[in-house]
Scaffold this motif. Structure first.
Motif, PDB file in Angstrom:
ATOM      1  N   PHE A 276     -11.101   2.617 -11.810  1.00 48.11           N
ATOM      2  CA  PHE A 276     -10.582   3.224 -10.603  1.00 48.11           C
ATOM      3  C   PHE A 276     -10.573   2.160  -9.406  1.00 48.11           C
ATOM      4  O   PHE A 276     -11.650   1.366  -9.352  1.00 48.11           O
ATOM      5  CB  PHE A 276     -11.390   4.513 -10.300  1.00 48.11           C
ATOM      6  N   GLN A 277      -9.811   2.366  -8.648  1.00 47.66           N
ATOM      7  CA  GLN A 277      -9.644   1.545  -7.536  1.00 47.66           C
ATOM      8  C   GLN A 277     -10.808   1.549  -6.683  1.00 47.66           C
ATOM      9  O   GLN A 277     -11.228   0.585  -6.232  1.00 47.66           O
ATOM     10  CB  GLN A 277      -8.313   2.030  -6.690  1.00 47.66           C
ATOM     11  N   HIS A 278     -11.521   2.596  -6.156  1.00 43.94           N
ATOM     12  CA  HIS A 278     -12.378   3.043  -5.279  1.00 43.94           C
ATOM     13  C   HIS A 278     -13.940   2.985  -6.100  1.00 43.94           C
ATOM     14  O   HIS A 278     -14.609   3.036  -5.545  1.00 43.94           O
ATOM     15  CB  HIS A 278     -12.128   4.035  -4.325  1.00 43.94           C
TER      16      HIS A 278
ATOM     17  N   ASN B  90       1.018  -1.143  -0.010  1.00 40.89           N
ATOM     18  CA  ASN B  90      -0.064   0.067   0.039  1.00 40.89           C
ATOM     19  C   ASN B  90       0.787   1.316  -0.026  1.00 40.89           C
ATOM     20  O   ASN B  90       1.794   1.371   0.745  1.00 40.89           O
ATOM     21  CB  ASN B  90      -0.875   0.078   1.172  1.00 40.89           C
ATOM     22  N   GLY B  91       0.535   2.399  -0.801  1.00 41.73           N
ATOM     23  CA  GLY B  91       1.348   3.473  -0.867  1.00 41.73           C
ATOM     24  C   GLY B  91       2.514   3.399  -1.740  1.00 41.73           C
ATOM     25  O   GLY B  91       3.125   4.205  -1.815  1.00 41.73           O
ATOM     26  N   ALA B  92       2.618   2.138  -2.384  1.00 41.45           N
ATOM     27  CA  ALA B  92       3.722   2.018  -3.360  1.00 41.45           C
ATOM     28  C   ALA B  92       3.906   3.191  -4.583  1.00 41.45           C
ATOM     29  O   ALA B  92       4.863   3.291  -5.107  1.00 41.45           O
ATOM     30  CB  ALA B  92       4.033   0.568  -3.773  1.00 41.45           C
ATOM     31  N   GLY B  93       2.494   3.712  -4.834  1.00 42.55           N
ATOM     32  CA  GLY B  93       2.602   4.563  -6.010  1.00 42.55           C
ATOM     33  C   GLY B  93       2.001   3.970  -7.096  1.00 42.55           C
ATOM     34  O   GLY B  93       1.958   4.649  -8.297  1.00 42.55           O
ATOM     35  N   LYS B  94       1.343   2.925  -7.238  1.00 43.16           N
ATOM     36  CA  LYS B  94       0.778   2.263  -8.350  1.00 43.16           C
ATOM     37  C   LYS B  94      -0.447   3.251  -8.939  1.00 43.16           C
ATOM     38  O   LYS B  94      -0.278   3.285 -10.113  1.00 43.16           O
ATOM     39  CB  LYS B  94       0.236   0.969  -7.849  1.00 43.16           C
ATOM     40  N   THR B  95      -1.290   3.481  -8.083  1.00 42.63           N
ATOM     41  CA  THR B  95      -2.432   4.392  -8.346  1.00 42.63           C
ATOM     42  C   THR B  95      -1.981   5.527  -9.163  1.00 42.63           C
ATOM     43  O   THR B  95      -2.513   6.106 -10.117  1.00 42.63           O
ATOM     44  CB  THR B  95      -3.441   4.631  -7.543  1.00 42.63           C
ATOM     45  N   THR B  96      -1.020   6.206  -8.480  1.00 44.14           N
ATOM     46  CA  THR B  96      -0.517   7.480  -8.882  1.00 44.14           C
ATOM     47  C   THR B  96       0.231   7.394 -10.514  1.00 44.14           C
ATOM     48  O   THR B  96       0.085   8.007 -11.027  1.00 44.14           O
ATOM     49  CB  THR B  96       0.841   8.095  -7.982  1.00 44.14           C
ATOM     50  N   LEU B  97       0.759   6.179 -10.304  1.00 48.30           N
ATOM     51  CA  LEU B  97       1.346   6.064 -11.758  1.00 48.30           C
ATOM     52  C   LEU B  97       0.172   5.825 -12.890  1.00 48.30           C
ATOM     53  O   LEU B  97       0.382   6.381 -14.001  1.00 48.30           O
ATOM     54  CB  LEU B  97       2.155   4.370 -11.717  1.00 48.30           C
TER      55      LEU B  97
END
Ligand SMILES: Nc1ncnc2c1ncn2[C@@H]1O[C@H](COP(=O)(O)OP(=O)(O)OP(=O)(O)O)[C@@H](O)[C@H]1O
Ligand SMILES: [Mg+2]
Lengths: 281, 607
Positions: free
Chosen positions: A85-87, A39-46
Motif C-alpha cells: 500500500f502506498q501509505h 498525482n491523481g492519475a488513478g494509479k492506486t485506484t487501478l
C-alpha cells in the motif's frame, strides 16, 4: 509466454471524476511493468480494482486465466496476487514476524479449508489442539519468514519480535514487502515502495526490487522515482487523468511528447516530473 | 387515545422530541465523526433542570426553557472541553468510549442528587385540547411542534447565515482542509456541542412535561432513540436526522396501536439493524459503500503486553484455589465467585473487542441467552445442570453468532451501534416471547448447581466451581491467542483492509470469535441463573455490557489475565469494601474516563 494479468476497458468513477478510464493492461509471467503518472492519475485506484478492494463500474480483470472482476480481495489473494500500500498498512500491534506470517495466511492448510461453518469450526479446533502437522507447518513458515527478512540484510532480522508500530517508517515499508513476498505471489503489485525514503534507502530498495526481478518475480510497480523505473522496467505504462496516454519500453516512453506534455502541463510539478523534463531536454 | 388521528399526532410529537436529540447527534457526527453516547444523559439533565425550575423556583415557561437551554449548552461545552478535546489525535475509538464514560458519570450524578425514583414534571402549559375531526390536539402538542419548527429554523439560519455556521459546515465537509483555511475547529467543536446539548436538554424537558414523568433511567433509551433516528436519516445528515426522527416516532406510535406498548422499542431497534445492514448511508444515501470510515487502521492503542512468567501464573492459580481454606468469611468468598463470573464475561468481551477489534456494546445479551437457555433446558427438558450449562454455552455461541452475523460487514462505530441494538432486541424478545420465556414474570425455581445428587449450596463449593471454569476457559483462550488463528484475529483488528488483501475472510474469523465469545459468556450467564434460581429480562442489564467493556479496557484489550484482574478490581473490590451501588456506577464511569485519558492500553497492555 502466458498472460498473467489481463485488464480490459476498466472504468471506475467517483462522483464527477473518472479515476480509471477504459484502461487496458496485460502483464505476462516474468515481466516487470511500471505505471507512472502525475498525482491523481488513478494509479492506486487501478491497483485497488485489480486487487479486489474496489469494484469497477465496467470492464474486466483476468488473473491467472480466470476472470476475477468483482471478486473479494481475499479470493484474489488466494489465487496468488499480493500488493503493498502506498501509505503503508502494516499490522501495528503484530510483531515483524507475525506481520510476515499473515502474508503466508493463504498457504496455511487450516485456513484453506472451505469457508463453510464446518471448515471454520475445524480450523478453530485445530488451533486449540495444535496437531503435529500444524506445528510443523508453522515451523517451516517461521524459517521462511527468516529467509525473507534476510533479503533486507540486518534491517529487519534483529527486530523480528518487535511490534510493527515501534519500527521506523522505512522499516515498515520493508515489512510490507516482506509480507507480500510471504504470499509467494504469482504477481506482486508495489505501490510507490520508495515513497518517503531518503536516497540511501531508495538505492537499497532499488537493489532489492532488482533482485526480485532477477529471481523471476513478476512485478507491477507504481513509482514516481523515474530513474528506478527506467532502469528496472521491461515496459512502462503512463497514466494521466485516468487514461493510459502511453505504453512501451522505457526509452521510447521517455521521449513520447504526450508524456512530457502530461507531466509539464500538470500544475503540481514534483521531483519525478522534473526528472522527465530534464531527461527529455 | 383511540383514533388514528391521535396516534399520528402522538407519533409526530414524539418524533419532534427525537428530532431535538438526533439533530445534535448529527451535528456532532458531522464535524467530529463521533457518535455521542452522552446525548441521552444531557437530555435527562435537561429534564431535571426543568424539574428544579418548575417545582422549586416556580419560573414561568419561557424562563424555564431559557435556563434549560443555557445550562445544558454549558454542560455540552464542558463535555467537549474536558472530556473530549484532550483525546484529539488519539485512536478513533477513544472519544466514543469517553462519551460512554461521561454518560455513566452524568447519569449517576443525577441519580445521586434526585434518587432513582421517577418524579412528576408538571407541565406549565394549560391542559387545553382542540377537537379536530375524530381526534384532538393538546396545547402541549402544539407547543412541542412549535419548538421543533422554531429550533429547525434557527439552526438552519445559523448554519446558513452566520460565520460560525459556515465554519461548522466547512468543518463537516473536510476537517483538515477547514483547519488549513484558518477555521478554528476547536471553536466549532465547542459550538456544536453547545447546540447539540442545548437541544438535547430541551428535548428532555419537553418529554418530561409530555409524559409528566422523569427518571434517571430515561437517559439510555434517549441516546438509543437519537442514534436510531440518526442512522435512519444517514449519520451526520441534519435534515436526515429530522426525517428519521419523525419516521421513528410515527412507526412507534402506529406500532403501539397495532401490537401494544411492549413492542414499542422493538420496532426502533429492528429498524436500526435493518437500516444499518441494508442502507449503511441512511435511507437517502447511496448503497455503494460504507459512510466515511470513522475507524480505519489501528484503533487500539499500541503497547506491549506485560507477560506473566509461568511460575507466577501457577502461583496465582494455587492461591485462588486455596483461598476458601484460608478466608473463612462466606461474604468474601461469594463476592469472589461473583467476580469469577464477571471474569468470564470480561474474557468473552476482550476476545471480540480486544483481539478481534469488534467493540460490542450488547454483551449482556449473551449472558441472558445463556441464563435462559440453561434454565429452560433444566426446567422444561429436565436436563441435569451439569449438562445444561455447557449446552447453554454452545447455544449462546450459535445464537450470538447468528444474531451478529448480518452486522459483520460493518466496521468501527457501526459495530458498536449494531451490537447495542441487537442486545436490546434480545432483551425485548425475551420480554415478549411469553410462551418460551414466561415473559415479564421471569423464570423461577431454577435448579441449583449440582453434580449428580450433590447440590452446591456452600460458598466454597460455588467458589471452586466458578474458579475452575474460569481458569479452564482462560487457558483455552490463551491457547487460542497463541495459535495462528489468534494472529489472524489480531490482524483483522489492526487493519481489516490489509487483512482482506492477504487472503483473510474477516467474516469467517469474526464468526469464530463471536462463537467462542458467546460460549464463554453463555456459560457465565448459565451458572449465574442456577445460582440466583430466578432470572427475568432485566437480570442482565445494558449497564452490565458497559461494565464488561470497562473491564476489558482496564485489563488491556485482548489481555486474558488483564480481563480477570479487572473483574476482581471492578466487581470484587467495591463489593468487599461495601461501596454503595449508586457510587459503584459512578466509579466505573470515572475509571473508564481516566483510563482512556491516561492509560488507554489498560493495566496490562493490549495483546
Ligand atoms: N474513494 C475515493 N472517493 C472519491 N474519489 C477518489 C477515491 N479514491 C480516489 N479518488 C480520486 O480518484 C483520483 C485518482 O486517485 P488515485 O489515488 O488513484 O491517484 P494516484 O495516481 O494513485 O495518485 P498518487 O500519485 O497521488 O498516489 C483522484 O482524483 C482521487 O481524488
Ligand atoms: Mg497512489
Amino acid at each position: 509466454m502466458t498472460t498473467l494479468l489481463d485488464v480490459s476497458a476498466l472504468v471506475r468513477r467517483f462522483g464527477g471524476i473518472t479515476a480509471v478510464n477504459k484502461i487496458d493492461l496485460a502483464v505476462t509471467a516474468g515481466e516487470f511493468v511500471s505505471i507512472i503518472g502525475p498525482n491523481g492519475a488513478g494509479k492506486t485506484t487501478l491497483f485497488n480494482l485489480i486487487s479486489g478492494l474496489d469494484r469497477p463500474d465496467s470492464g474486466t480483470v483476468q488473473f491467472a486465466g480466470e476472470t476475477v472482476t468483482g471478486l473479494a480481495p481475499d479470493h484474489i489473494a488466494a489465487r496468488g496476487l499480493a500488493r503493498t500500500f502506498q501509505h503503508g498498512r502494516v499490522f501495528a500491534n503484530l510483531t515483524v514476524r507475525e506481520n510476515v506470517l499473515i502474508g503466508a495466511h493463504t498457504r496455511q492448510r487450516a485456513a484453506r479449508w472451505p469457508a463453510l461453518p464446518i471448515g471454520a469450526a475445524l480450523e478453530f479446533v485445530a488451533a486449540l489442539i495444535r496437531p503435529t502437522w500444524m506445528r510443523d507447518e508453522q515451523e517451516l513458515l517461521d524459517q521462511e519468514v527468516r529467509d525473507i527478512l534476510g533479503i533486507f540484510g540486518d534491517r529487519l532480522l534483529p527486530r523480528i519480535d518487535d511490534p510493527a508500530h515501534s519500527l521506523s517508517y522505512a522499516n515498515r515499508r520493508r515489512v510490507e514487502i516482506a509480507r507480500a513476498l510471504a504470499l509467494k505471489p504469482k504477481l506482486l503489485l508495489l505501490d510507490e515502495p520508495t515513497a518517503g525514503m531518503n536516497q540511501t534507502e531508495t538505492a537499497e530498495m532499488k537493489a532489492l526490487i532488482g533482485e526480485l526481478k532477477r529471481r523471476g518475480q513478476t512485478i507491477l510497480l507504481i513509482e514516481h522515482k523515474l530513474d528506478l523505473v527506467m532502469q528496472l522496467s521491461d515496459r512502462v505504462v503512463v497514466m494521466d487523468d485516468g487514461i493510459k496516454i502511453a505504453e512501451g519500453p522505457p526509452q521510447v516512453v521517455r521521449h513520447d511528447p504526450a508524456v512530457i506534455e502530461a507531466y509539464l502541463g500538470h500544475p503540481t510539478l514534483g521531483a519525478a516530473e522534473k526528472v522527465v523534463a530534464a531527461e527529455a531536454s | 387515545m383511540s383514533s388514528w388521528f391521535d396516534y399520528t399526532i402522538n407519533g409526530l410529537v414524539v418524533g419532534n422530541i427525537y428530532a431535538l436529540l438526533a439533530v445534535g447527534l448529527a451535528l456532532i457526527f458531522g464535524v467530529s465523526h463521533l457518535i455521542n453516547f452522552a446525548q441521552g444523559s444531557v437530555y435527562s439533565v435537561g429534564a431535571y433542570v426543568g424539574l428544579v425550575c418548575i417545582t422549586y423556583l416556580n419560573t414561568p415557561l419561557p424562563l424555564t426553557i431559557a435556563i434549560v437551554l443555557a445550562s445544558c449548552g454549558l454542560l455540552g461545552i464542558l463535555i467537549e472541553r474536558i472530556g473530549l478535546r484532550p483525546l484529539q489525535g488519539r485512536t478513533r475509538i477513544a472519544p466514543l468510549l469517553a462519551t460512554i464514560g461521561i454518560s455513566l458519570v452524568l447519569d449517576q450524578i443525577v441519580q445521586l442528587v434526585f434518587s432513582a425514583q421517577p418524579r412528576a414534571l408538571p407541565s406549565q402549559v394549560p391542559d387545553w385540547r382542540f377537537v379536530i375531526g375524530g381526534g384532538s390536539i393538546g396545547a402541549l402538542d402544539l407547543l412541542i411542534a412549535a419548538i421543533g419548527l422554531a429550533s429547525a429554523a434557527v439552526l438552519f439560519a445559523f448554519l446558513r447565515f452566520t460565520k460560525l455556521g459556515w465554519a461548522v459546515r466547512a468543518t463537516a465537509q473536510d476537517r483538515e482542509a477547514a483547519q488549513q483555511m484558518g477555521v478554528d475547529v476547536d471553536r466549532v467543536d465547542s459550538a456544536v456541542f453547545a447546540i447539540a446539548s442545548a437541544l438535547g436538554g430541551l428535548s428532555g424537558l419537553l418529554v418530561g412535561m409530555y409524559y409528566n414523568n422523569i427518571s434517571p433511567a430515561m437517559s439510555f433509551q434517549a441516546t438509543l432513540k437519537g442514534i436510531v433516528a440518526q442512522v435512519i436519516g444517514g449519520v451526520g445528515n441534519v435534515p436526515g436526522a429530522i426525517f428519521g426522527s419523525l419516521f421513528l416516532g410515527l412507526t412507534e406510535s402506529y406500532g403501539i396501536a397495532l401490537f401494544g406498548t411492549s413492542y414499542r422499542n422493538l420496532f426502533a431497534f429492528v429498524i436500526l439493524i435493518l437500516v444499518l445492514i441494508s442502507w449503511p448511508n441512511g435511507l437517502f444515501g447511496g448503497r455503494r459503500s460504507l459512510p466515511p470510515e470513522p475507524l480505519t487502521g489501528t484503533f487500539i492503542a499500541p503497547s506491549r503486553p506485560v507477560l506473566l512468567p509461568f511460575w507466577l501464573v501457577v502461583a496465582l492459580v494455587a492461591t485462588g484455589l486455596l483461598l476458601p481454606v484460608v478466608v473463612t468469611s462466606p461474604y468474601v468468598i461469594q463476592t469472589l465467585s461473583n467476580a469469577w463470573l464477571y471474569g468470564m464475561l470480561a474474557l468473552s468481551l476482550t476476545l471480540v473487542a480486544g483481539t478481534a477489534g469488534q467493540i460490542s456494546l450488547g454483551h449482556a445479551a449473551l449472558l441472558a441467552i445463556g441464563g435462559y437457555a440453561s434454565a429452560l433446558l433444566a426446567l422444561d427438558l429436565g436436563l441435569s445442570v451439569l449438562v445444561a450449562i455447557p449446552l447453554a454455552g454452545l447455544i449462546t455461541g450459535l445464537i450470538g453468532t447468528l444474531l451478529v452475523y448480518p452486522a459483520f460487514g460493518l466496521r468501527g462505530h457501526y459495530v458498536a451501534i449494531a451490537t447495542l441494538g441487537i442486545g436490546e432486541i434480545v432483551s425485548l424478545v425475551i420480554l415478549n416471547w411469553e410462551s418460551l420465556t414466561r415473559g415479564p414474570i421471569g423464570i423461577t425455581g431454577i435448579p441449583p448447581l449440582a453434580i449428580g445428587k450433590h447440590d452446591f449450596y456452600s460458598a466454597p463449593a460455588v467458589y471452586w466451581l466458578t474458579f475452575a471454569v474460569l481458569v479452564g476457559l482462560a487457558l483455552l483462550q490463551r491457547r487460542l491467542l497463541r495459535s495462528p488463528l489468534g494472529r489472524t484475529l489480531r490482524a483483522i483488528r489492526d487493519d481489516d483492509v490489509a487483512a482482506r488483501t492477504y487472503g483473510i475472510n474477516p467474516n469467517r474469523y469474526k464468526g469464530l470469535a463471536f462463537a467462542f465469545s458467546g460460549f464463554v459468556a453463555g456459560v457465565s450467564g448459565a451458572i449465574t441463573a442456577h445460582l440466583y434460581s430466578y432470572i427475568n429480562f432485566e437480570t442482565f442489564t445494558s449497564q452490565i455490557s458497559v461494565l464488561a467493556l470497562t473491564m476489558a479496557i482496564l485489563g488491556g484489550l485482548g489481555n486474558v489475565f488483564g480481563a480477570i484482574a479487572a473483574a476482581i478490581a471492578l466487581v470484587g473490590l467495591p463489593e468487599i469494601f461495601r461501596v454503595a451501588s449508586d457510587y459503584r456506577m459512578l466509579i466505573y464511569g470515572l475509571a473508564l474516563l481516566l483510563l482512556i485519558r491516561f492509560r488507554p492500553q489498560g493495566l496490562f497492555g493490549t495483546v
